[in-house]
Write a protein that holds these residues in place. Structure first.
Motif, short mmCIF file in Angstrom:
data_model
loop_
_atom_site.label_atom_id
_atom_site.label_comp_id
_atom_site.label_asym_id
_atom_site.label_seq_id
_atom_site.Cartn_x
_atom_site.Cartn_y
_atom_site.Cartn_z
N ALA A 55 0.91 -1.19 -0.07
CA ALA A 55 -0.06 0.23 0.17
C ALA A 55 1.05 1.35 0.04
CB ALA A 55 -1.00 0.02 1.10
N TYR A 114 2.99 3.29 -7.27
CA TYR A 114 1.96 2.34 -8.18
C TYR A 114 2.69 1.72 -9.15
CZ TYR A 114 -1.47 1.26 -11.68
OH TYR A 114 -2.18 0.51 -12.63
N VAL A 130 -2.02 5.20 -3.63
CA VAL A 130 -3.19 4.49 -3.59
C VAL A 130 -3.52 3.83 -4.88
CG1 VAL A 130 -5.59 4.57 -3.23
CG2 VAL A 130 -4.11 5.88 -1.80
N LEU A 190 -7.07 0.94 -8.16
CA LEU A 190 -6.70 1.58 -6.68
C LEU A 190 -6.52 0.06 -5.82
CD1 LEU A 190 -9.66 4.00 -6.14
CD2 LEU A 190 -7.51 4.42 -6.96
N GLN A 223 -4.71 -1.04 -1.71
CA GLN A 223 -4.17 -0.73 -0.58
C GLN A 223 -3.99 -2.18 0.46
OE1 GLN A 223 -3.47 2.81 1.12
NE2 GLN A 223 -2.97 2.10 -1.06
#
Length: 741
Positions: free
Chosen positions: A116, A120, A532, A572, A574
C-alpha cells in the motif's frame, strides 16, 4: 571516522605496591580483588555474534542486573553489537524486551514497505517481474544485487532502538565506552568502530555476506565482524584497560559431516569454520578471574529470530549457572544505582524540525523525494510518520537504502534525508515467469524479460521494453513520462505484438484451439493518486487475427478483427503485500468503447483481505460485460481457472456478461526463511458465478458453484499454488501455479 582506539579508561593510577598486592591476590584466589573500600576491578563485557542466538545476551544481562554487576566497557560483534549498542545507551534488559515485543521479524527482513505504501508503477512491475531477480546494467556490464536483503527496515529499527529520531547518536558520545567489530569486505581486515553513527555501526557489524548488503563507512565496505573476531575479548580488554572480562559466546557450532548435504549447507559451514577459528584464538586469551558463558542454544539457528524469547531464557539459565562467578564482581545497591545512572544517556526531548535537506543524488530529482516526506518544517518529529516516509521513498524502487539523520546546527534541527541510489542502476534487466497446469489436461508456461531504463530526464521518464515467450508470446515497448516533478500527471504510449493460444470448450471438453496474432498501440494520459493508485484515459487500436489450429470450428471467428476506441481505467489498491495479503483492499474498474463494432465493454472488480486469529479471510466480487451493444466473441468476458471458478479450465466459460463472487479462508501455517519471506498457507474457497450470452459451454445455465482446497506459499520466483477444485456439472481440476501472473 573509523578508529581503533578510544577514550581514556575511567579510574585513577594505582601505585606499584597496590598493583603487586592485586597480582598476588589474583594468583592466590583466581580473581581480581578490590584493594580498598569502594574500589572494584574494571570489567569489560564481550557480546559475541550469532544471529538470532544473540538474544541470549539479554537473558544474561538480566542476571547481571539482578546480581548488580556493573561493566566499564563493552565490545560487540554482529547481534552482539546490537545488544551492546542499546545497553550502552542505557536500556535495561526489560526495556530491550519491551522494544522487541512488537517486532515482526519476518517483515523486518523484507525490505519493501507494505504494498500500500509503494509507488504504483513499482508495485505493478514487482507483480510481473520478481524484484529479487533484478540485474543492473552499468558501464561495467551486468551486475547482480549486492545482497538478498538490503537492510532498509533493519536500519530504521536500529534507529528506533538507539533513539536516532531525537538526534543522531554517535559512539563517542556514549557514557559507556563501546567497540563494534566489523570486517572490511575488500581487504578482509578487522575494523573496530569507536566513533561515528552508532546505528550505522551496528548495521555494518550484522551484514552477513550475501544475505545483507555491505555498509559503506568512510572508504570501507563493511560486513559481519564475526568473520574476523566473533568474541572480541582483546578489544574489550584494551577498550577500558579491563582487569576482568565477561565473555559470552553464542556462535553456531560446526555441523556434523553428514549434515553438510547441499550448497547452502556448504556455504554456511565455511562461514562457521572461519568464525570458530577466530573464536578459539580469542578464548585462548582468557585469564584467571575472567568469566566465560556459553549458553546451550542447540536447536536455535542464527536465523530463528521469531524464537528470540527462547534464546533469552536459555541465556538466563546459563548466567544463573555462572552466578557464583559473576557475584564476585557484584557491588552494593547504592553503587549499582549510581553506575546505572552514570551510564544511562539522558532523555532527549522530541525535537522540532526546522529544515529538511535531501542529500545529493546522481539521477533522481530531489523534488520527487521531498514530496514523500510527511514530516514538515515546524512540526515535531513523529517516529512512525518519519519511518513511513523513509519506506515510501524506498518503495519508489530506485534505492539501495534510505536513511535519515537529525542534526543540530546553530540551534536549528535539520532533518537530512539520505537516499542511496542503487549502485547497479539506473538501468535494469527484469525477469519473471509462470508455470500453470491443470494436471492431466493442459499445461502452459511463460518466460519474460525486460529492459528498464529509469530517470531519462528530470521528471523521471522511463522506457520499458521486453519479450515474453510461451503460451502467450509477445514483444512490447512502453514509455512513461511524468509531466511534473511530483509525478502526479503522466502520459504513456505503448505498443506490443504477440501470439497466444485460445481454447474453446463445450460440455467440459476442449473442442478446438485457436492461434491468435495480435498487434496493439495505445496512447494514455493519467493521474497518480499518491501510492493509492492511478487513473488513465487513452485511445487504443488493436488488430487481431485468429486461426483454427486443432479441433472443430468453435465460437471464435477466424480472420481479422479490430478494436478501435477509447479506454478508461481506475486502478486502486491498498493491500499490505504484493502477494498473499493479510489485510487491505483493491478496486479495479475499466471501460472500453469500441468504435469499430459500436459496443462498450465494462469491468468492475473489488477485493478485500482481513486477518483474524491466525486466519486470513479474502472476499472478491466481479461484474463484467457489455454496457452497450453486444460483446463479440473475440473480446468476450470469461470464467474458469484458479480463483476464477476453480474446477473449470482457464477461460472455459465465455460470453457477453458475467457476475462472480468468492470467499477464501486461509490458515497461516508457517513462514518462509528470512530473506525470502512470505507466508505458507492452506486454504479453502467457495465461488459462485454466472455467464449470460454464452459463446462457450452453452449448456451451463444459471448460477454455477465451485469449491477448492489448496496449499500456497511464496518462493524466490513468485507465489506457488497447488490445489484441487470441483465445480457444477462434475468438472474438476488439480491445478498448479508458480510464478508471477
Amino acid at each position: 571516522m573509523i578508529r581503533t582506539h578510544g577514550r581514556r579508561p575511567r579510574g585513577g593510577l594505582r601505585g606499584p605496591l597496590l598493583a603487586l598486592a592485586l597480582a598476588l591476590l589474583a594468583a592466590v584466589t583466581g580473581a581480581p580483588q578490590a584493594a580498598e573500600p569502594g574500589a572494584r576491578p574494571r570489567i569489560g563485557l564481550v557480546l559475541g555474534g550469532g544471529g538470532a542466538r544473540g538474544a541470549a545476551h539479554i537473558g544474561i544481562l538480566e542476571v547481571m542486573e539482578r546480581l548488580r554487576v556493573p561493566v566499564d566497557c563493552v565490545a560487540g560483534t554482529s547481534m552482539g553489537s546490537l545488544v551492546a549498542g542499546v545497553y550502552a545507551v542505557g536500556l535495561t534488559p526489560a526495556e530491550m524486551l519491551e522494544k522487541l515485543a512488537p517486532v515482526d521479524w519476518n517483515a523486518l527482513f523484507a525490505d519493501n514497505p507494505d504494498s500500500a505504501d509503494m509507488n504504483y508503477r513499482t508495485r505493478r512491475l514487482a507483480q510481473r517481474f520478481y524484484p529479487k531477480l533484478e540485474l543492473g546494467v552499468t558501464d561495467k556490464g551486468v551486475e547482480p544485487l549486492t545482497g538478498v536483503v538490503a537492510g532498509q527496515k533493519i536500519k530504521l529499527f536500529f534507529n528506533m532502538m538507539v533513539g536516532d529520531d531525537a538526534g543522531q547518536l554517535t559512539i563517542e558520545s556514549l557514557r559507556l565506552p563501546v567497540s563494534i567489530i566489523a570486517t572490511d569486505i575488500g581487504t578482509g581486515e578487522r575494523v573496530v568502530l569507536r566513533e561515528g553513527s552508532l546505528s550505522a555501526a551496528m548495521r555494518a557489524s550484522m551484514s552477513v555476506p550475501g544475505l545483507l548488503d555491505p555498509v559503506k563507512i568512510d572508504s570501507h565496505y563493511l560486513v559481519d565482524g564475526g568473520l574476523v573476531d566473533n568474541v572480541p575479548i582483546g578489544e574489550a580488554r584494551s577498550r577500558c584497560n579491563a582487569d576482568v572480562v565477561i565473555a559470552i559466546d553464542v556462535g553456531t557450532p560446526l555441523m556434523k559431516p553428514q549434515e553438510v548435504t547441499n550448497i547452502l549447507a556448504v556455504a554456511g559451514q565455511m562461514v562457521n569454520i572461519l568464525t570458530n577459528q577466530n573464536v578459539v584464538a580469542s578464548l585462548a586469551t582468557l585469564r584467571p578471574g575472567d568469566v566465560f558463558i556459553q549458553p546451550d542454544l542447540s536447536g536455535i539457528t542464527a536465523g530463528d529470530f521469531p524464537r528470540y524469547l527462547e534464546a533469552v531464557e536459555r541465556g538466563r539459565k546459563a548466567a544463573e549457572a555462572a552466578s557464583d562467578q559473576l557475584a564476585r564482581y557484584a557491588v552494593s545497591p547504592e553503587q549499582y544505582a549510581a553506575w546505572r545512572a552514570d551510564v544511562r544517556m539522558p532523555e532527549r526531548p522530541v525535537p522540532r524540525v526546522d529544515e529538511i535537506q535531501i542529500a545529493e543524488t546522481k539521477h533522481v530529482n530531489p523534488e520527487a523525494i521531498e514530496r514523500l516526506v510527511e514530516v514538515k518544517p515546524g512540526e515535531p518529529v513523529d517516529t512512525q510518520t518519519l519511518n513511513k516516509s523513509m519506506q515510501s521513498i524506498y518503495g519508489e524502487g530506485y534505492y539501495q537504502g534510505v536513511d535519515y539523520a537529525l542534526i543540530n546546527s546553530r540551534e536549528r534541527n535539520i532533518l537530512r534525508i539520505t537516499p542511496v541510489e542503487k549502485s547497479w542502476g539506473p538501468d535494469y534487466l527484469l525477469f519473471g515467469m509462470n508455470l500453470s497446469s491443470n494436471v492431466g489436461s493442459w499445461s502452459a508456461y511463460n518466460l519474460r524479460a525486460a529492459y528498464r531504463r529509469t530517470w531519462l530526464n528530470s521528471y523521471g521518464g522511463e522506457w520499458l521494453s521486453g519479450v515474453q515467450v510461451g503460451e502467450d508470446s509477445r514483444i512490447f515497448t512502453q514509455f512513461y513520462q511524468p509531466l511534473d516533478p511530483g509525478q502526479r500527471f503522466f502520459v504513456q504510449p505503448s505498443v506490443f505484438a504477440g501470439r497466444s493460444l485460445r481454447d474453446v470448450y463445450q460440455d467440459n471438453n476442449r473442442i478446438s484451439e485457436y492461434t491468435v496474432d495480435q498487434y496493439s498501440a495505445t496512447l494514455a494520459a493519467g493521474i497518480n493518486f499518491g501510492t493509492v493508485g492511478q487513473a488513465r484515459l487513452g485511445y487504443e487500436y488493436t488488430r487481431a487475427q485468429a486461426e483454427l489450429t486443432t479441433g472443430v470450428p468453435g465460437s471464435l471467428p477466424q480472420g481479422r478483427n479490430t478494436v478501435r476506441g477509447w479506454t478508461a481505467v481506475l486502478d486502486l489498491e491498498q493491500f499490505d503485500r504484493l502477494f498473499f495479503p493479510t489485510r487491505g483492499w483493491a478496486v479495479l474498474g475499466d471501460v472500453l468503447y469500441d468504435q469499430a463494432d459500436d459496443y462498450t465493454r465494462g469491468n468492475f472488480n473489488a477485493s478485500l483481505a482481513y486477518p483474524f486469529s491466525g486466519f486470513v479471510l479474502n472476499g472478491r466480487v466481479r461484474a463484467a460485460g457489455s454496457l452497450t451493444g453486444t460483446l463479440p466473441p473475440y473480446n468476450a468476458v470469461s470464467l474458469g481457472g484458479p480463483f476464477n471458478m476453480a474446477g473449470y479450465a482457464k477461460d472455459q466459460i465465455s460470453g457477453d456478461a458475467l457476475a462472480y463472487g468468492s470467499m477464501r479462508l486461509e490458515r497461516i501455517v508457517g513462514k518462509m526463511p528470512l530473506g525470502l519471506t512470505g507466508d505458507l498457507r492452506i486454504g479453502a474457497s467457495g465461488e459462485a458465478g454466472k455467464v449470460n450470452g454464452r459463446y462457450t459451454e452453452t449448456n451451463l445455465d444459471g448460477w454455477l458453484n465451485s469449491y477448492s482446497v489448496y496449499l500456497a506459499g511464496e518462493t524466490p520466483v513468485g507465489p506457488l499454488y497447488l490445489g484441487y477444485g470441483r465445480a457444477t456439472g462434475g468438472a474438476s481440476a488439480v491445478y498448479l501455479f508458480l510464478g508471477t501472473p
